[in-house]
Design a protein around this motif. Structure first.
Motif, PDB file in Angstrom:
ATOM      1  N   ASP A 204      33.110  28.951  40.719  1.00 57.23           N
ATOM      2  CA  ASP A 204      33.226  27.977  41.799  1.00 57.23           C
ATOM      3  C   ASP A 204      33.532  28.684  43.120  1.00 57.23           C
ATOM      4  OD1 ASP A 204      32.976  25.518  40.235  1.00 57.23           O
ATOM      5  OD2 ASP A 204      34.894  26.104  39.344  1.00 57.23           O
ATOM      6  N   ARG A 205      34.385  29.711  43.054  1.00 53.04           N
ATOM      7  CA  ARG A 205      34.717  30.515  44.233  1.00 53.04           C
ATOM      8  C   ARG A 205      34.830  31.976  43.829  1.00 53.04           C
ATOM      9  NH1 ARG A 205      39.578  30.104  46.186  1.00 53.04           N
ATOM     10  NH2 ARG A 205      40.433  28.920  44.433  1.00 53.04           N
ATOM     11  N   ILE A 206      34.638  32.862  44.820  1.00 51.96           N
ATOM     12  CA  ILE A 206      34.724  34.303  44.594  1.00 51.96           C
ATOM     13  C   ILE A 206      35.626  34.909  45.667  1.00 51.96           C
ATOM     14  CG2 ILE A 206      33.448  36.488  44.514  1.00 51.96           C
ATOM     15  CD1 ILE A 206      30.944  34.797  43.766  1.00 51.96           C
ATOM     16  N   TYR A 207      36.573  35.739  45.230  1.00 47.34           N
ATOM     17  CA  TYR A 207      37.358  36.545  46.163  1.00 47.34           C
ATOM     18  C   TYR A 207      36.827  37.977  46.135  1.00 47.34           C
ATOM     19  CZ  TYR A 207      40.986  32.918  46.516  1.00 47.34           C
ATOM     20  OH  TYR A 207      41.685  31.753  46.757  1.00 47.34           O
ATOM     21  N   VAL A 208      36.509  38.508  47.316  1.00 44.67           N
ATOM     22  CA  VAL A 208      36.031  39.887  47.438  1.00 44.67           C
ATOM     23  C   VAL A 208      37.174  40.756  47.942  1.00 44.67           C
ATOM     24  CG1 VAL A 208      34.334  41.432  48.481  1.00 44.67           C
ATOM     25  CG2 VAL A 208      33.693  39.067  47.914  1.00 44.67           C
ATOM     26  N   LEU A 209      37.464  41.836  47.194  1.00 42.30           N
ATOM     27  CA  LEU A 209      38.569  42.715  47.525  1.00 42.30           C
ATOM     28  C   LEU A 209      38.083  43.967  48.262  1.00 42.30           C
ATOM     29  CD1 LEU A 209      40.674  42.687  44.217  1.00 42.30           C
ATOM     30  CD2 LEU A 209      40.738  41.079  46.128  1.00 42.30           C
ATOM     31  N   SER A 210      38.976  44.556  49.044  1.00 40.67           N
ATOM     32  CA  SER A 210      38.706  45.815  49.738  1.00 40.67           C
ATOM     33  C   SER A 210      39.072  46.986  48.842  1.00 40.67           C
ATOM     34  CB  SER A 210      39.539  45.879  51.022  1.00 40.67           C
ATOM     35  OG  SER A 210      40.919  46.028  50.703  1.00 40.67           O
ATOM     36  N   ASN A 211      38.868  48.211  49.344  1.00 36.00           N
ATOM     37  CA  ASN A 211      39.436  49.394  48.725  1.00 36.00           C
ATOM     38  C   ASN A 211      40.938  49.408  48.940  1.00 36.00           C
ATOM     39  OD1 ASN A 211      37.668  51.208  47.291  1.00 36.00           O
ATOM     40  ND2 ASN A 211      36.531  51.472  49.197  1.00 36.00           N
ATOM     41  N   LYS A 212      41.622  50.333  48.242  1.00 36.50           N
ATOM     42  CA  LYS A 212      43.080  50.461  48.392  1.00 36.50           C
ATOM     43  C   LYS A 212      43.457  50.957  49.790  1.00 36.50           C
ATOM     44  CE  LYS A 212      43.937  53.031  44.717  1.00 36.50           C
ATOM     45  NZ  LYS A 212      42.864  53.075  43.748  1.00 36.50           N
ATOM     46  N   PRO A 213      44.579  50.445  50.332  1.00 37.08           N
ATOM     47  CA  PRO A 213      45.400  49.354  49.786  1.00 37.08           C
ATOM     48  C   PRO A 213      44.625  48.040  49.835  1.00 37.08           C
ATOM     49  CG  PRO A 213      46.168  49.940  51.975  1.00 37.08           C
ATOM     50  CD  PRO A 213      45.119  50.938  51.616  1.00 37.08           C
ATOM     51  N   THR A 214      44.562  47.371  48.720  1.00 41.90           N
ATOM     52  CA  THR A 214      43.631  46.271  48.518  1.00 41.90           C
ATOM     53  C   THR A 214      44.083  44.983  49.186  1.00 41.90           C
ATOM     54  OG1 THR A 214      42.922  47.240  46.427  1.00 41.90           O
ATOM     55  CG2 THR A 214      42.470  44.905  46.752  1.00 41.90           C
ATOM     56  N   ARG A 215      43.141  44.406  49.937  1.00 42.09           N
ATOM     57  CA  ARG A 215      43.330  43.097  50.554  1.00 42.09           C
ATOM     58  C   ARG A 215      42.114  42.234  50.214  1.00 42.09           C
ATOM     59  NH1 ARG A 215      44.409  47.088  54.310  1.00 42.09           N
ATOM     60  NH2 ARG A 215      46.565  47.181  55.078  1.00 42.09           N
ATOM     61  N   ILE A 216      42.235  40.942  50.448  1.00 42.63           N
ATOM     62  CA  ILE A 216      41.077  40.056  50.295  1.00 42.63           C
ATOM     63  C   ILE A 216      40.295  40.078  51.598  1.00 42.63           C
ATOM     64  CG2 ILE A 216      40.332  37.660  50.008  1.00 42.63           C
ATOM     65  CD1 ILE A 216      42.791  37.300  48.179  1.00 42.63           C
TER      66      ILE A 216
END
Length: 256
Positions: A204-216
């Motif tokens: 239904d929804r997707i969260y895309v994460l960054s590289n470390k230090p990880t954020r949305i």
């Protein structure tokens, strides 16, 4: 109603006892009742660490974890977890593996076995109830592992790349199978995958994460109607969204 909420969650780990490396940095996400939410991110971005925090296996450096509006940070046994490998006990029969989480919760064994046998028949494993896991294929073992999570008394299911080790054809079969089972039961699910197609097909929804230090870096609403068709990946809108996610992850992975 919100089933799970992570509030400004951060986690750092010591390196060689001299300094700390921040893995997760201020993660805010939520899963609503009956919602299927997926986490996408580069390898090593801390996705599994996030599940360990939710499951109470490790403590966050800061932030809070709430289930059904109640803070449960650091508490164990409140979520149903399916790992990357099936992790079945070879000395227990298929049905005994399925009911293990219910046994741990102290639920009556005879009722748990009745449920296990009913569900094993629904997922094409009738006749295997008293066999041992060694006789099952990889896909069949994953079905047993999923049923163990599904029949757990905990309502939130955390699925950590459950099909990553399967071959392509078995993986597609398992995706369709999971989609069919979930759309009939609508448990709250938080799902980790590296597959863009899998994320778009199931979520239904997707969260895309960054590289470390990880954020949305982005929250993506998946607009496709349910029940999802097996031909959905051929649709132009699906292909367009897959390309957008690919470009986003490529930018994230390169540090852009």
């Amino acid at each position: 109603m919100t089933k799970l909420q992570l509030k400004n969650l951060s986690k750092s780990f010591p390196v060689q006892g001299k300094r700390e490396v921040r893995v997760l940095d201020g993660i805010d996400l939520h899963v609503k009742e009956g919602e299927f939410v997926t986490i996408l991110g580069p390898s090593g971005s801390g996705k599994t660490t996030l599940f360990h925090l939710i499951g109470g296996l490790i403590q966050p450096t800061s932030g809070a974890i709430c289930l059904d509006g109640r803070e449960v940070t650091g508490m164990k046994g409140l979520v149903s977890y399916m790992p990357q490998q099936a992790s079945l006990f070879p000395w227990r029969s298929v049905e005994e593996n399925v009911i293990m989480t219910r046994e741990i919760a102290g639920l009556p064994k005879h009722e748990s076995l009745r449920l296990a046998r009913e569900w094993l028949g629904k997922v094409g494993l009738q006749g295997y109830e008293r066999e041992f896991p060694g006789v099952l294929s990889g896909g069949m073992q994953q079905r047993v592992s999923f049923l163990r999570a599904l029949l757990s008394p905990q309502e939130l299911m955390c699925l950590d790349e459950p099909f990553g080790a399967l071959d392509a054809l078995t993986r597609e079969d398992m995706q369709r199978w999971l989609l069919n089972i979930w759309e009939r039961n609508k448990r709250s699910v938080l799902f980790i995958t590296h597959s863009l197609e899998e994320a778009l097909l199931l979520s239904d929804r997707i969260y895309v994460l960054s590289n470390k230090p990880t954020r949305i870096v982005r929250e993506v609403q998946v607009p496709f109607e349910r029940p999802r068709s097996e031909h959905l990946p051929e649709k132009p809108e699906f292909i367009r969204m897959r390309r957008e996610l690919y470009d986003l992850l490529k930018t994230v992975d390169s540090g852009g």
